[in-house]
Design a protein around this motif. Structure first.
Motif, short mmCIF file in Angstrom:
data_model
loop_
_atom_site.label_atom_id
_atom_site.label_comp_id
_atom_site.label_asym_id
_atom_site.label_seq_id
_atom_site.Cartn_x
_atom_site.Cartn_y
_atom_site.Cartn_z
N ALA A 175 26.29 -8.22 11.82
CA ALA A 175 27.26 -7.45 12.62
C ALA A 175 27.31 -7.92 14.07
N GLU A 176 26.16 -8.28 14.65
CA GLU A 176 26.10 -8.56 16.09
C GLU A 176 26.05 -10.04 16.44
N GLN A 177 25.24 -10.80 15.74
CA GLN A 177 25.03 -12.19 16.14
C GLN A 177 25.88 -13.19 15.36
N TRP A 178 26.06 -12.96 14.07
CA TRP A 178 26.78 -13.92 13.24
C TRP A 178 28.20 -14.19 13.74
N PRO A 179 28.97 -13.21 14.17
CA PRO A 179 30.32 -13.53 14.66
C PRO A 179 30.31 -14.57 15.79
N ARG A 180 29.35 -14.47 16.71
CA ARG A 180 29.26 -15.45 17.80
C ARG A 180 28.83 -16.82 17.28
N VAL A 181 27.85 -16.82 16.37
CA VAL A 181 27.38 -18.08 15.79
C VAL A 181 28.52 -18.75 15.02
N HIS A 182 29.22 -17.97 14.22
CA HIS A 182 30.33 -18.50 13.43
C HIS A 182 31.43 -19.07 14.33
N ALA A 183 31.74 -18.38 15.39
CA ALA A 183 32.75 -18.87 16.33
C ALA A 183 32.33 -20.19 16.95
N THR A 184 31.05 -20.33 17.29
CA THR A 184 30.55 -21.58 17.85
C THR A 184 30.62 -22.71 16.83
N ILE A 185 30.28 -22.42 15.60
CA ILE A 185 30.36 -23.42 14.53
C ILE A 185 31.80 -23.89 14.38
N GLN A 186 32.73 -22.95 14.37
CA GLN A 186 34.15 -23.30 14.25
C GLN A 186 34.62 -24.13 15.44
N ARG A 187 34.25 -23.71 16.62
CA ARG A 187 34.67 -24.39 17.84
C ARG A 187 34.17 -25.83 17.89
N LEU A 188 32.94 -26.06 17.40
CA LEU A 188 32.34 -27.39 17.42
C LEU A 188 32.70 -28.23 16.20
N GLY A 189 33.32 -27.60 15.21
CA GLY A 189 33.73 -28.32 14.01
C GLY A 189 32.55 -28.81 13.17
N LEU A 190 31.49 -28.04 13.15
CA LEU A 190 30.31 -28.42 12.38
C LEU A 190 30.54 -28.19 10.89
N THR A 191 29.99 -29.10 10.08
CA THR A 191 30.11 -28.97 8.63
C THR A 191 28.87 -28.28 8.08
N PRO A 192 28.97 -27.71 6.87
CA PRO A 192 27.78 -27.10 6.26
C PRO A 192 26.63 -28.10 6.12
N GLU A 193 26.95 -29.35 5.81
CA GLU A 193 25.91 -30.37 5.67
C GLU A 193 25.16 -30.56 6.99
N GLU A 194 25.90 -30.61 8.09
CA GLU A 194 25.26 -30.77 9.39
C GLU A 194 24.36 -29.58 9.72
N LEU A 195 24.79 -28.41 9.33
CA LEU A 195 24.01 -27.21 9.61
C LEU A 195 22.75 -27.12 8.77
N LEU A 196 22.82 -27.60 7.53
CA LEU A 196 21.69 -27.47 6.62
C LEU A 196 20.71 -28.63 6.68
N ASP A 197 21.14 -29.77 7.23
CA ASP A 197 20.27 -30.94 7.33
C ASP A 197 19.64 -30.96 8.72
N PRO A 198 18.32 -30.75 8.80
CA PRO A 198 17.68 -30.68 10.12
C PRO A 198 17.73 -32.01 10.89
N VAL A 199 17.96 -33.12 10.21
CA VAL A 199 18.02 -34.42 10.87
C VAL A 199 19.42 -34.71 11.38
#
Length: 130
Positions: free
Chosen positions: A92-116
């Motif tokens: 409710a509180e943090q995910w909307p901001r995190v999601h917006a940042t992910i969208q803004r930066l154009g990050l893919t799920p692979e980039e998010l899940l791969d620590p390297v």
């Protein structure tokens, strides 16, 4: 428990939050006793009534139970209750901001899940010429 306090919220609330963190991290397990009010007050250099107020919040939230003459103990199911509440709060509180940042930066799920991946994707610093 840590003795450093911040001014953002009352000390009793910070004490409560520290116990919650200890439960979530597995330091305190179901059935474990809480440190005594007197010990925590002495170690933390706070008034015993402050500690008691923080502990009472845990009782009110049904995370801790009082056993007459024995002290306070972590209730069965307390960790699951906390996990559920923390997950809901995060979504409710943090995910909307995190999601917006992910969208803004154009990050893919692979980039998010791969620590390297983030290290590989970052631009390399230019080498200094001699």
């Amino acid at each position: 428990m840590d003795r450093e306090w911040n001014d953002s919220q009352p000390i009793y609330r910070q004490l409560r939050d520290r116990v919650v963190a200890m439960i979530l991290e597995g330091v305190l397990k179901e059935g474990d006793p809480l440190p005594s009010v007197r010990n925590v007050a002495a170690e933390s250099r706070v008034n015993p009534l402050t500690v008691l107020k923080g502990y009472q919040q845990l009782v009110d939230e049904q995370l801790v139970e009082k056993k007459r003459g024995l002290g306070m103990f972590i209730k069965a199911g307390a960790r699951n209750l906390l996990l559920q509440a923390e997950r809901q709060r995060f979504l409710a509180e943090q995910w909307p901001r995190v999601h917006a940042t992910i969208q803004r930066l154009g990050l893919t799920p692979e980039e998010l899940l791969d620590p390297v991946a983030p290290r590989q994707a970052s631009p390399k610093s230019p080498k200094k010429e001699r």
